[in-house]
Write a protein that holds these residues in place. Sequence first.
Motif, PDB file in Angstrom:
ATOM      1  N   TYR A  54      42.465  52.521  42.088  1.00 31.46           N
ATOM      2  CA  TYR A  54      43.073  50.877  42.626  1.00 31.46           C
ATOM      3  C   TYR A  54      42.748  50.112  41.534  1.00 31.46           C
ATOM      4  CZ  TYR A  54      43.152  52.812  47.391  1.00 31.46           C
ATOM      5  OH  TYR A  54      43.809  53.682  48.451  1.00 31.46           O
ATOM      6  N   CYS A  56      42.674  46.158  40.696  1.00 36.97           N
ATOM      7  CA  CYS A  56      42.579  45.030  41.622  1.00 36.97           C
ATOM      8  C   CYS A  56      42.513  43.708  40.978  1.00 36.97           C
ATOM      9  CB  CYS A  56      41.215  45.131  42.301  1.00 36.97           C
ATOM     10  SG  CYS A  56      41.022  46.769  43.305  1.00 36.97           S
ATOM     11  N   GLU A  81      47.455  52.308  42.982  1.00 34.66           N
ATOM     12  CA  GLU A  81      47.953  51.275  43.799  1.00 34.66           C
ATOM     13  C   GLU A  81      47.118  49.973  43.391  1.00 34.66           C
ATOM     14  OE1 GLU A  81      47.101  50.055  48.421  1.00 34.66           O
ATOM     15  OE2 GLU A  81      47.504  52.155  48.003  1.00 34.66           O
ATOM     16  N   LEU A  89      40.034  45.672  49.520  1.00 35.72           N
ATOM     17  CA  LEU A  89      40.072  47.044  49.679  1.00 35.72           C
ATOM     18  C   LEU A  89      38.960  47.638  49.966  1.00 35.72           C
ATOM     19  CD1 LEU A  89      41.648  49.521  48.520  1.00 35.72           C
ATOM     20  CD2 LEU A  89      40.662  48.812  46.178  1.00 35.72           C
TER      21      LEU A  89
END
Length: 180
Positions: A54, A56, A81, A89
């Motif tokens: 992830y 971020c 992602e 998250l």
Amino acid sequence: MRKLKNSELDRLSPDAFKKAHKTPLIIVLDNIRSLNNIGSVFRTSDAFLIEKIYLCGITATPPHKDIHRTALGSTETVDWEYAKDTLALIERLKDSNVKIISVEQAENAIMLHDFKTEPNTTYALVFGNEVKGVSQEVVHASHQVIEIPQFGTKHSLNISVSCGVVIWDLFTKLKGKISS
């Protein structure tokens, strides 16, 4: 001794990688500035069959030439992602029974060599910004904090180095003794 040729390394194809059983580790990059660090994390994640990355906050996303330069194609193999808000998250992952582990120097942190993995558990490892580290709110929301012991005069490691050290340690603990 003779160095092996790339053709002798018996590496997975990208399709085989996508289908392979993944190590139950998720990497969360909390506001990473360096595109080279991001690419290096992708490459390490590919090497150890990491489940997902992830990206971020301000962390850049593929495609980007500077990420690609160090990732060497691993942005095409490792699932990833983008998540704007790291804390949101983290809460979403916790709701999915993922154990959140921040990698940071903090009160009551567990030294990496003392950390014990649990069977049938997926871990999300949070790595923070090169200057500020993992945000305090994410540290608070974590189940645990792991610290990499350091013995020299410096108080930190590069994010991509930290990621490699922690992934290798947890990979060996999750997979048992690694044989060559």
